[in-house]
Write a protein that holds these residues in place. Structure first.
Motif, mmCIF file in Angstrom:
data_model
loop_
_atom_site.group_PDB
_atom_site.id
_atom_site.type_symbol
_atom_site.label_atom_id
_atom_site.label_comp_id
_atom_site.label_asym_id
_atom_site.label_seq_id
_atom_site.Cartn_x
_atom_site.Cartn_y
_atom_site.Cartn_z
ATOM 1 N N ARG A 1 0.855 -1.186 0.000
ATOM 2 C CA ARG A 1 0.000 0.000 0.000
ATOM 3 C C ARG A 1 0.897 1.244 0.000
ATOM 4 O O ARG A 1 1.748 1.392 0.869
ATOM 5 N N VAL A 2 0.670 2.112 -0.973
ATOM 6 C CA VAL A 2 1.375 3.391 -1.049
ATOM 7 C C VAL A 2 0.372 4.465 -0.646
ATOM 8 O O VAL A 2 -0.614 4.693 -1.352
ATOM 9 N N VAL A 3 0.613 5.061 0.513
ATOM 10 C CA VAL A 3 -0.317 6.056 1.043
ATOM 11 C C VAL A 3 0.143 7.440 0.598
ATOM 12 O O VAL A 3 1.252 7.860 0.924
ATOM 13 N N ILE A 4 -0.701 8.105 -0.184
ATOM 14 C CA ILE A 4 -0.357 9.446 -0.660
ATOM 15 C C ILE A 4 -0.957 10.457 0.305
ATOM 16 O O ILE A 4 -2.152 10.758 0.265
ATOM 17 N N CYS A 5 -0.118 10.933 1.206
ATOM 18 C CA CYS A 5 -0.560 11.908 2.220
ATOM 19 C C CYS A 5 -0.254 13.323 1.753
ATOM 20 O O CYS A 5 -0.977 14.256 2.050
ATOM 21 N N GLY A 6 0.852 13.478 1.020
ATOM 22 C CA GLY A 6 1.235 14.802 0.568
ATOM 23 C C GLY A 6 2.353 14.701 -0.441
ATOM 24 O O GLY A 6 2.791 13.594 -0.797
ATOM 25 N N ALA A 7 2.803 15.838 -0.922
ATOM 26 C CA ALA A 7 3.866 15.860 -1.941
ATOM 27 C C ALA A 7 4.577 17.194 -1.827
ATOM 28 O O ALA A 7 4.589 18.000 -2.749
ATOM 29 N N ILE A 8 5.204 17.379 -0.664
ATOM 30 C CA ILE A 8 5.729 18.714 -0.358
ATOM 31 C C ILE A 8 6.775 19.159 -1.371
ATOM 32 O O ILE A 8 6.955 20.355 -1.593
ATOM 33 N N SER A 9 7.436 18.212 -2.034
ATOM 34 C CA SER A 9 8.438 18.593 -3.039
ATOM 35 C C SER A 9 7.790 19.261 -4.246
ATOM 36 O O SER A 9 8.478 19.887 -5.053
ATOM 37 N N GLN A 10 6.471 19.112 -4.382
ATOM 38 C CA GLN A 10 5.791 19.600 -5.582
ATOM 39 C C GLN A 10 4.953 20.858 -5.337
ATOM 40 O O GLN A 10 4.484 21.475 -6.288
ATOM 41 N N TYR A 11 4.732 21.219 -4.081
ATOM 42 C CA TYR A 11 3.723 22.243 -3.792
ATOM 43 C C TYR A 11 4.078 23.621 -4.327
ATOM 44 O O TYR A 11 3.197 24.453 -4.542
ATOM 45 N N ASN A 12 5.357 23.895 -4.480
ATOM 46 C CA ASN A 12 5.755 25.194 -5.001
ATOM 47 C C ASN A 12 6.317 25.096 -6.412
ATOM 48 O O ASN A 12 6.935 26.033 -6.900
ATOM 49 N N ALA A 13 6.100 23.935 -7.042
ATOM 50 C CA ALA A 13 6.624 23.746 -8.396
ATOM 51 C C ALA A 13 5.977 24.750 -9.339
ATOM 52 O O ALA A 13 4.776 24.999 -9.263
ATOM 53 N N THR A 14 6.778 25.328 -10.206
ATOM 54 C CA THR A 14 6.236 26.280 -11.173
ATOM 55 C C THR A 14 6.056 25.608 -12.531
ATOM 56 O O THR A 14 5.474 26.179 -13.439
ATOM 57 N N GLU A 15 6.588 24.376 -12.641
ATOM 58 C CA GLU A 15 6.316 23.597 -13.846
ATOM 59 C C GLU A 15 5.504 22.375 -13.452
ATOM 60 O O GLU A 15 5.464 22.003 -12.286
ATOM 61 N N LYS A 16 4.864 21.785 -14.432
ATOM 62 C CA LYS A 16 4.069 20.597 -14.159
ATOM 63 C C LYS A 16 4.974 19.535 -13.537
ATOM 64 O O LYS A 16 6.045 19.235 -14.052
ATOM 65 N N PRO A 17 4.556 18.966 -12.414
ATOM 66 C CA PRO A 17 5.439 18.005 -11.745
ATOM 67 C C PRO A 17 5.619 16.736 -12.576
ATOM 68 O O PRO A 17 4.776 16.392 -13.405
ATOM 69 N N LYS A 18 6.720 16.073 -12.336
ATOM 70 C CA LYS A 18 6.939 14.748 -12.925
ATOM 71 C C LYS A 18 6.072 13.747 -12.174
ATOM 72 O O LYS A 18 6.008 13.764 -10.951
ATOM 73 N N GLY A 19 5.425 12.876 -12.903
ATOM 74 C CA GLY A 19 4.704 11.812 -12.225
ATOM 75 C C GLY A 19 5.644 10.690 -11.859
ATOM 76 O O GLY A 19 6.797 10.671 -12.281
ATOM 77 N N PRO A 20 5.170 9.747 -11.064
ATOM 78 C CA PRO A 20 6.000 8.603 -10.670
ATOM 79 C C PRO A 20 6.197 7.632 -11.840
ATOM 80 O O PRO A 20 5.317 6.835 -12.151
ATOM 81 N N ALA A 21 7.363 7.718 -12.482
ATOM 82 C CA ALA A 21 7.635 6.915 -13.679
ATOM 83 C C ALA A 21 7.536 5.416 -13.385
ATOM 84 O O ALA A 21 7.229 4.622 -14.269
ATOM 85 N N ASN A 22 7.780 5.035 -12.142
ATOM 86 C CA ASN A 22 7.764 3.609 -11.790
ATOM 87 C C ASN A 22 6.384 3.121 -11.349
ATOM 88 O O ASN A 22 6.277 2.115 -10.649
ATOM 89 N N TYR A 23 5.332 3.824 -11.762
ATOM 90 C CA TYR A 23 4.006 3.452 -11.249
ATOM 91 C C TYR A 23 3.588 2.046 -11.671
ATOM 92 O O TYR A 23 2.734 1.433 -11.030
ATOM 93 N N LEU A 24 4.189 1.517 -12.748
ATOM 94 C CA LEU A 24 3.794 0.158 -13.160
ATOM 95 C C LEU A 24 4.246 -0.905 -12.163
ATOM 96 O O LEU A 24 3.822 -2.062 -12.245
#
Lengths: 330, 330
Positions: free
Chosen positions: B237-260
């Motif tokens: 189980r991967v619990v997505i609680c937050g993504a603080i590395s992305q909150y101030n991103a000014t470009e579209k964030p990278k998604g998790p490439a390893n999602y498969l």
């Protein structure tokens, strides 16, 4: 003699002329407790591309110089196993070859009078089971919800949409080309179809699903997954069945940039592998067989012939040059 | 008079000196059924950054020229509401201001004798509840599993790890800097800590979790999420609680490439929002309070003072320049 397609080199990107070699060997003889199956149809599935990679996965990779792994339906032509007799028709992992000698593990009988043999590679086979358990168990579909499915004209996607209609859901399919889209709406009863080759997918999803998507069943990955994530509802389920857009990628794939939609919408994205449902195959196959018999689900296969044409036919999985289940007639 | 931080401009990237304005207004008077709360501590949370974006989310965005939304703990200094009396201490969404007039909806009483007031913004407050329900309900943690948590020295992550230890799990935390890592292992009892600023995260995850990860609790997103996905177990189980590395991103964030990895491992990735558990807050707060009283969970706050310093202190959420819960003392 036994024609076989042998894996010689692991492909980088799409399989090419060096990937497999067609050879002829002696037809195998069977030992104690074994059966000899003459393969009639070879199932061509996107998962086969994954089996060729030298990477840890849910099954060990096909080894170099082994017969290419594939599901098959064939006829028992010789049996030293009490569970099968000569003349039985069976499904199993027979491989890309004319004859398979096996102890019968993983093989099960099918009835050629209930459906054409090739249908057992599709709607009343693994793709049908994948749609059934993926949508109803992993997707936890409820009556009246909105279902979006990609690869919708394919072996799994076409069944997903039809099961969802049986469950009184609104169904939107994504497929490549106007002909496939017409097939989904006119022949299979989808509510809407989106032609990803000619339409702006993200706009069309929102147009056709103004109240959002409750279950997104993903067969393709990539930009279409990202578009779908913009439209999911609270507590939506994103079923990760496959990612055919990524299977031949030679660079690291892009992940779904919109994955934080899972957070905002308290939604889940879940992968599954059909073999985990092996104990319930009989339930799924019975249900699929019944729906087919009742005319509620229309099986569709695209059949090509000749084991020597295996590679060229296999590549139609990725070019999209087929409808429904892609099958190789031996 | 009432000092207030007013949202004047939506930030693009990190908030800057044009984002908020400090103003002074009359201390509000209360009407029928209302209370006046003198805010003592203002909770600074990563979620606040999301509330500033003009986007559909789980709460409406803070409006331009409104007081900045924030959770607070304060003292009731005047009451015309039967549920609260003068001298009560209360938690609620008081905003970044000295005084809040409210009808009391969403406010609840806390006991300053059981824990310091600031702890009610952290371990015995929303962050503690987030850890509790996120790990045990969304993560469906089972005894003896392996838990990986990012943002591990933060308000939520530090509690996630401590709850997992109470549940006899192996716990590995990811944090920035040697000091935080030592704190996790030496003071909080984590089994291992990974310093993402100085260590190769993906290698260290595999070194410390040779049998894989059953629950990954993600507070940060980005490359660390991608690294964690390479190490998840079957049915993880991967619990997505937050993504603080992305909150101030000014470009579209990278998604998790390893999602498969979710597919191969039949795993799920699921987001959640703590407010969905409102009916169970009392259960969670009681349990957290008990664990704190028993010494099984050690609360940690980093407190800075002065409502006029709000922006500079708020930015410490993103610079990582704090341990545990970040709190502004009014």
């Amino acid at each position: 003699m036994n024609k076989q397609q042998i894996l010689r080199n692991r492909p980088h990107g799409l399989p090419d002329e060096n990937t497999w070699e067609l050879i002829e060997t002696e037809t195998p003889t069977i030992g104690e407790n074994e059966i000899l199956v003459k393969n009639k149809y070879i199932s061509l599935d996107p998962a086969m591309r994954g089996w060729m990679n030298d990477a840890k996965s849910y099954l060990p990779p096909v080894q170099i110089d082994d017969v290419m792994r594939a599901l098959t339906v064939g006829e028992v032509v010789e049996s030293k196993n009490d569970k099968f007799k000569k003349g039985d028709f069976v499904c199993g992992t027979g491989g890309v070859q004319e004859y398979t000698a096996t102890d019968g593990r993983g093989f099960y009988k099918v009835d050629p009078n209930l459906a054409p043999l090739e249908t057992y590679t599709g709607t009343i086979g693994m793709p049908g089971l994948t749609a059934y358990f993926g949508l109803l168990e992993v997707g936890a579909l409820k009556e009246g919800e909105t279902v979006l499915v990609s690869g919708a004209a394919g072996a799994v996607g076409s069944v997903v949409g039809q099961i969802a209609k049986i469950k009184n859901c609104k169904v939107v399919g994504i497929a490549g080309g106007a002909e496939k889209c017409a097939y989904l709406v006119d022949e299979l009863g989808f509510d809407h179809a989106i032609d990803y080759k000619n339409e702006k997918v993200v706009h069309k999803i929102h147009e056709y699903c103004p109240d959002g998507v409750d279950v997104y069943f993903d067969n393709v990955g990539g930009e279409i997954l990202d578009a779908a994530l913009t439209a999911i509802n609270k507590n939506a389920r994103v079923v990760i069945c496959g990612a055919i857009s990524q299977y031949n990628a030679t660079e690291k794939p892009k992940g779904p940039a919109n994955y934080l939609s899972l957070l905002v919408n308290r939604a889940r994205m879940e992968g599954f592998i059909i073999i985990d449902y092996a104990k319930r195959y009989q339930e799924g196959l019975s249900q699929m067989g019944q729906w087919v018999a009742e005319g509620k689900i229309k099986p569709k296969e695209t059949v090509f012939e000749g084991i020597e044409n295996f590679r060229e036919i296999f590549l139609k999985l990725f070019s999209g040059d087929k409808k429904g289940k892609l099958v190789l007639k031996v």
